[in-house]
Motif scaffolding. Sequence first.
Motif, PDB file in Angstrom:
ATOM      1  N   THR A  90      35.529  20.177  32.113  1.00  0.00           N
ATOM      2  CA  THR A  90      35.356  21.387  31.303  1.00  0.00           C
ATOM      3  C   THR A  90      36.361  21.335  30.152  1.00  0.00           C
ATOM      4  OG1 THR A  90      37.026  22.589  32.558  1.00  0.00           O
ATOM      5  CG2 THR A  90      34.745  22.713  33.363  1.00  0.00           C
ATOM      6  N   ALA A  91      36.135  22.206  29.149  1.00  0.00           N
ATOM      7  CA  ALA A  91      37.073  22.293  28.026  1.00  0.00           C
ATOM      8  C   ALA A  91      38.466  22.651  28.537  1.00  0.00           C
ATOM      9  CB  ALA A  91      36.569  23.326  27.022  1.00  0.00           C
ATOM     10  N   GLU A  92      38.536  23.526  29.526  1.00  0.00           N
ATOM     11  CA  GLU A  92      39.826  23.950  30.070  1.00  0.00           C
ATOM     12  C   GLU A  92      40.545  22.774  30.756  1.00  0.00           C
ATOM     13  OE1 GLU A  92      41.625  26.505  29.595  1.00  0.00           O
ATOM     14  OE2 GLU A  92      43.150  25.962  31.071  1.00  0.00           O
ATOM     15  N   GLU A  93      39.775  21.963  31.496  1.00  0.00           N
ATOM     16  CA  GLU A  93      40.398  20.797  32.163  1.00  0.00           C
ATOM     17  C   GLU A  93      40.942  19.816  31.118  1.00  0.00           C
ATOM     18  OE1 GLU A  93      37.754  20.717  36.279  1.00  0.00           O
ATOM     19  OE2 GLU A  93      37.030  19.647  34.503  1.00  0.00           O
ATOM     20  N   MET A  94      40.186  19.607  30.032  1.00  0.00           N
ATOM     21  CA  MET A  94      40.687  18.695  29.002  1.00  0.00           C
ATOM     22  C   MET A  94      41.914  19.293  28.317  1.00  0.00           C
ATOM     23  SD  MET A  94      37.273  16.929  27.384  1.00  0.00           S
ATOM     24  CE  MET A  94      36.223  18.365  27.313  1.00  0.00           C
ATOM     25  N   VAL A 160      48.134  14.186   6.735  1.00  0.00           N
ATOM     26  CA  VAL A 160      48.637  14.937   7.888  1.00  0.00           C
ATOM     27  C   VAL A 160      47.899  14.382   9.098  1.00  0.00           C
ATOM     28  CG1 VAL A 160      49.048  17.193   8.908  1.00  0.00           C
ATOM     29  CG2 VAL A 160      48.812  16.987   6.426  1.00  0.00           C
ATOM     30  N   THR A 161      48.641  13.861  10.069  1.00  0.00           N
ATOM     31  CA  THR A 161      48.010  13.272  11.254  1.00  0.00           C
ATOM     32  C   THR A 161      48.459  14.031  12.494  1.00  0.00           C
ATOM     33  OG1 THR A 161      47.708  11.244  12.552  1.00  0.00           O
ATOM     34  CG2 THR A 161      49.763  11.398  11.334  1.00  0.00           C
ATOM     35  N   LEU A 162      47.500  14.326  13.372  1.00  0.00           N
ATOM     36  CA  LEU A 162      47.749  15.195  14.533  1.00  0.00           C
ATOM     37  C   LEU A 162      47.674  14.378  15.825  1.00  0.00           C
ATOM     38  CD1 LEU A 162      46.962  17.212  12.253  1.00  0.00           C
ATOM     39  CD2 LEU A 162      45.669  18.493  13.941  1.00  0.00           C
ATOM     40  N   GLU A 163      48.699  14.531  16.652  1.00  0.00           N
ATOM     41  CA  GLU A 163      48.718  13.809  17.932  1.00  0.00           C
ATOM     42  C   GLU A 163      49.209  14.743  19.035  1.00  0.00           C
ATOM     43  OE1 GLU A 163      47.627  10.842  19.074  1.00  0.00           O
ATOM     44  OE2 GLU A 163      48.396  11.554  21.006  1.00  0.00           O
ATOM     45  N   GLY A 164      48.567  14.697  20.201  1.00  0.00           N
ATOM     46  CA  GLY A 164      48.916  15.592  21.302  1.00  0.00           C
ATOM     47  C   GLY A 164      50.280  15.300  21.906  1.00  0.00           C
ATOM     48  N   PRO A 165      50.397  14.259  22.704  1.00  0.00           N
ATOM     49  CA  PRO A 165      51.646  14.035  23.427  1.00  0.00           C
ATOM     50  C   PRO A 165      52.799  13.614  22.501  1.00  0.00           C
ATOM     51  CG  PRO A 165      49.805  12.893  24.460  1.00  0.00           C
ATOM     52  CD  PRO A 165      49.319  13.372  23.142  1.00  0.00           C
ATOM     53  N   ALA A 166      53.974  14.224  22.718  1.00  0.00           N
ATOM     54  CA  ALA A 166      55.152  13.894  21.901  1.00  0.00           C
ATOM     55  C   ALA A 166      55.542  12.425  22.075  1.00  0.00           C
ATOM     56  CB  ALA A 166      56.309  14.805  22.283  1.00  0.00           C
ATOM     57  N   TRP A 191      45.153  19.579  19.586  1.00  0.00           N
ATOM     58  CA  TRP A 191      44.415  19.958  18.364  1.00  0.00           C
ATOM     59  C   TRP A 191      43.892  21.386  18.475  1.00  0.00           C
ATOM     60  CZ3 TRP A 191      41.168  14.851  18.712  1.00  0.00           C
ATOM     61  CH2 TRP A 191      42.033  13.770  18.510  1.00  0.00           C
ATOM     62  N   GLN A 192      43.568  21.779  19.702  1.00  0.00           N
ATOM     63  CA  GLN A 192      43.069  23.138  19.907  1.00  0.00           C
ATOM     64  C   GLN A 192      44.130  24.161  19.466  1.00  0.00           C
ATOM     65  OE1 GLN A 192      43.042  20.525  22.021  1.00  0.00           O
ATOM     66  NE2 GLN A 192      41.604  20.788  23.704  1.00  0.00           N
ATOM     67  N   ASP A 193      45.423  23.756  19.519  1.00  0.00           N
ATOM     68  CA  ASP A 193      46.517  24.677  19.161  1.00  0.00           C
ATOM     69  C   ASP A 193      47.016  24.459  17.727  1.00  0.00           C
ATOM     70  OD1 ASP A 193      46.488  25.624  21.772  1.00  0.00           O
ATOM     71  OD2 ASP A 193      48.002  24.175  22.444  1.00  0.00           O
ATOM     72  N   THR A 194      46.892  23.256  17.198  1.00  0.00           N
ATOM     73  CA  THR A 194      47.570  22.940  15.928  1.00  0.00           C
ATOM     74  C   THR A 194      46.626  22.892  14.721  1.00  0.00           C
ATOM     75  OG1 THR A 194      47.293  20.566  16.378  1.00  0.00           O
ATOM     76  CG2 THR A 194      49.391  21.566  17.051  1.00  0.00           C
ATOM     77  N   LEU A 195      45.338  22.634  14.961  1.00  0.00           N
ATOM     78  CA  LEU A 195      44.441  22.341  13.837  1.00  0.00           C
ATOM     79  C   LEU A 195      44.323  23.499  12.846  1.00  0.00           C
ATOM     80  CD1 LEU A 195      42.470  20.420  12.443  1.00  0.00           C
ATOM     81  CD2 LEU A 195      40.650  21.279  13.935  1.00  0.00           C
ATOM     82  N   ASP A 196      44.142  24.715  13.344  1.00  0.00           N
ATOM     83  CA  ASP A 196      43.910  25.844  12.423  1.00  0.00           C
ATOM     84  C   ASP A 196      45.068  26.010  11.446  1.00  0.00           C
ATOM     85  OD1 ASP A 196      41.491  26.289  13.552  1.00  0.00           O
ATOM     86  OD2 ASP A 196      42.072  28.079  14.679  1.00  0.00           O
ATOM     87  N   ALA A 197      46.299  25.927  11.954  1.00  0.00           N
ATOM     88  CA  ALA A 197      47.466  26.117  11.081  1.00  0.00           C
ATOM     89  C   ALA A 197      47.557  24.982  10.058  1.00  0.00           C
ATOM     90  CB  ALA A 197      48.743  26.186  11.916  1.00  0.00           C
ATOM     91  N   VAL A 198      47.243  23.764  10.492  1.00  0.00           N
ATOM     92  CA  VAL A 198      47.274  22.618   9.565  1.00  0.00           C
ATOM     93  C   VAL A 198      46.222  22.801   8.473  1.00  0.00           C
ATOM     94  CG1 VAL A 198      46.766  20.133   9.392  1.00  0.00           C
ATOM     95  CG2 VAL A 198      48.283  20.969  11.188  1.00  0.00           C
ATOM     96  N   LEU A 199      45.039  23.250   8.869  1.00  0.00           N
ATOM     97  CA  LEU A 199      43.963  23.452   7.885  1.00  0.00           C
ATOM     98  C   LEU A 199      44.372  24.507   6.860  1.00  0.00           C
ATOM     99  CD1 LEU A 199      40.791  23.360  10.200  1.00  0.00           C
ATOM    100  CD2 LEU A 199      41.613  21.566   8.674  1.00  0.00           C
ATOM    101  N   SER A 200      44.971  25.601   7.337  1.00  0.00           N
ATOM    102  CA  SER A 200      45.381  26.663   6.407  1.00  0.00           C
ATOM    103  C   SER A 200      46.485  26.177   5.479  1.00  0.00           C
ATOM    104  CB  SER A 200      45.923  27.884   7.161  1.00  0.00           C
ATOM    105  OG  SER A 200      44.986  28.337   8.059  1.00  0.00           O
ATOM    106  N   PHE A 209      39.425  12.323   9.249  1.00  0.00           N
ATOM    107  CA  PHE A 209      39.084  11.244  10.188  1.00  0.00           C
ATOM    108  C   PHE A 209      39.398  11.738  11.600  1.00  0.00           C
ATOM    109  CE2 PHE A 209      40.993   7.237  12.199  1.00  0.00           C
ATOM    110  CZ  PHE A 209      39.772   6.741  12.618  1.00  0.00           C
ATOM    111  N   ILE A 210      38.382  11.776  12.452  1.00  0.00           N
ATOM    112  CA  ILE A 210      38.596  12.183  13.849  1.00  0.00           C
ATOM    113  C   ILE A 210      38.493  10.961  14.747  1.00  0.00           C
ATOM    114  CG2 ILE A 210      37.788  13.599  15.769  1.00  0.00           C
ATOM    115  CD1 ILE A 210      36.833  15.638  13.963  1.00  0.00           C
ATOM    116  N   ASP A 211      39.568  10.672  15.447  1.00  0.00           N
ATOM    117  CA  ASP A 211      39.606   9.503  16.326  1.00  0.00           C
ATOM    118  C   ASP A 211      40.261   9.914  17.649  1.00  0.00           C
ATOM    119  OD1 ASP A 211      39.579   6.996  17.412  1.00  0.00           O
ATOM    120  OD2 ASP A 211      41.169   6.176  16.151  1.00  0.00           O
ATOM    121  N   GLY A 212      39.489  10.559  18.503  1.00  0.00           N
ATOM    122  CA  GLY A 212      40.030  10.951  19.802  1.00  0.00           C
ATOM    123  C   GLY A 212      39.223  12.102  20.385  1.00  0.00           C
ATOM    124  N   HIS A 213      39.572  12.496  21.585  1.00  0.00           N
ATOM    125  CA  HIS A 213      38.964  13.566  22.394  1.00  0.00           C
ATOM    126  C   HIS A 213      37.604  13.145  22.975  1.00  0.00           C
ATOM    127  CE1 HIS A 213      39.192  18.156  23.203  1.00  0.00           C
ATOM    128  NE2 HIS A 213      38.557  17.522  24.154  1.00  0.00           N
TER     129      HIS A 213
END
Length: 287
Positions: A90-94, A160-166, A191-200, A209-213
């Motif tokens: 599910t989306a929640e599990e991911m 601007v490149t987005l990556e989950g794990p530190a 990305w579920q938490d960071t994308l909107d702020a980056v887009l704004s 370029f989407i490479d993941g998920h």
Amino acid sequence: MTFEKICIQRYGADVPAPPIPAEVVEMRASDQPFVRLMADVLDEVIAERIAPDEHAHVAAIEARRAELEACEDEITYLDFGAATKYAEQTAEEMYQGVERSRSLGAMCRRSSKPYRGALMLMKLVRRIQPETCLELGSGLGFTAAYQAAALKLNGKGHLVTLEGPASIAAVARATIADLGHGRVSVQVGRWQDTLDAVLSAHRPFDVAFIDGHHDRDASIGYFEAILPALSDGAVFILDDIRWSQGMLEAWTEISAHPRVNAAIDLVDTGIVQIGDQAKAAERHKLT
Ligand SMILES: C[S@@+](CC[C@H](N)C(=O)[O-])C[C@H]1O[C@@H](n2cnc3c(N)ncnc32)[C@H](O)[C@@H]1O
């Protein structure tokens, strides 16, 4: 057959004067400037034409790849992507993620975009001359490094490149820093938490370029979120479009979107140009 294999199969090192593939010839005759631009990009990548000023960057990035591929250091991280091709999560599990541990070498070999595909991104960014690029999935930093090299050679632009794990983002930062490339910022978090702020903060984007998920609904969701932040004529790239049935469905839906002017299917990667032309999108597929 992957794009990488198409390139190698068509033009092995022992073939001196490569013919231009029929699909690329057809693209050259298009009345759409973007399709003609892509024909030039593909021709350069397939024939491996690397300009002298590009060569030093390519050599340095590929040396870093060889170094990481041989590295046995373990890296531990939360995997936020689809774990299987069969959409059982599910989306929640991911969102919660699954803890994994593997050697940097194994991760580099398994997750980093291979040479030709990464070179294609560099060539594309060189020709488009973007002001702002967005990447979802820094991984160990290779596609970011290729795009950064192009921006450096262009003398303008930012990625601007987005990556989950530190833990993974730290390696990406080191890859980019080691190669002396400025022009890149790495944003850590789901990305579920960071994308909107980056887009704004950074819109409009000329390349995304989407490479993941690797999940159908998530990929369509990212496209829909990013679309309003794309400039007219921007290029949107979705990787791994044949990784699963769900990813192929995501590509089919994205490439049929009414705001798509042209769709180019490179077997493992899908590329669309965004615009508002009245006629139906032009479609090309490399086979
Ligand atoms: C295939 S790798 C990226 C490889 C990189 N583009 C390259 O070729 O050099 C995908 C990356 O996306 C990250 N990722 C996947 N889903 C994510 C999510 N929902 N939020 C944040 N990061 C995610 C993973 O941690 C992984 O490092």
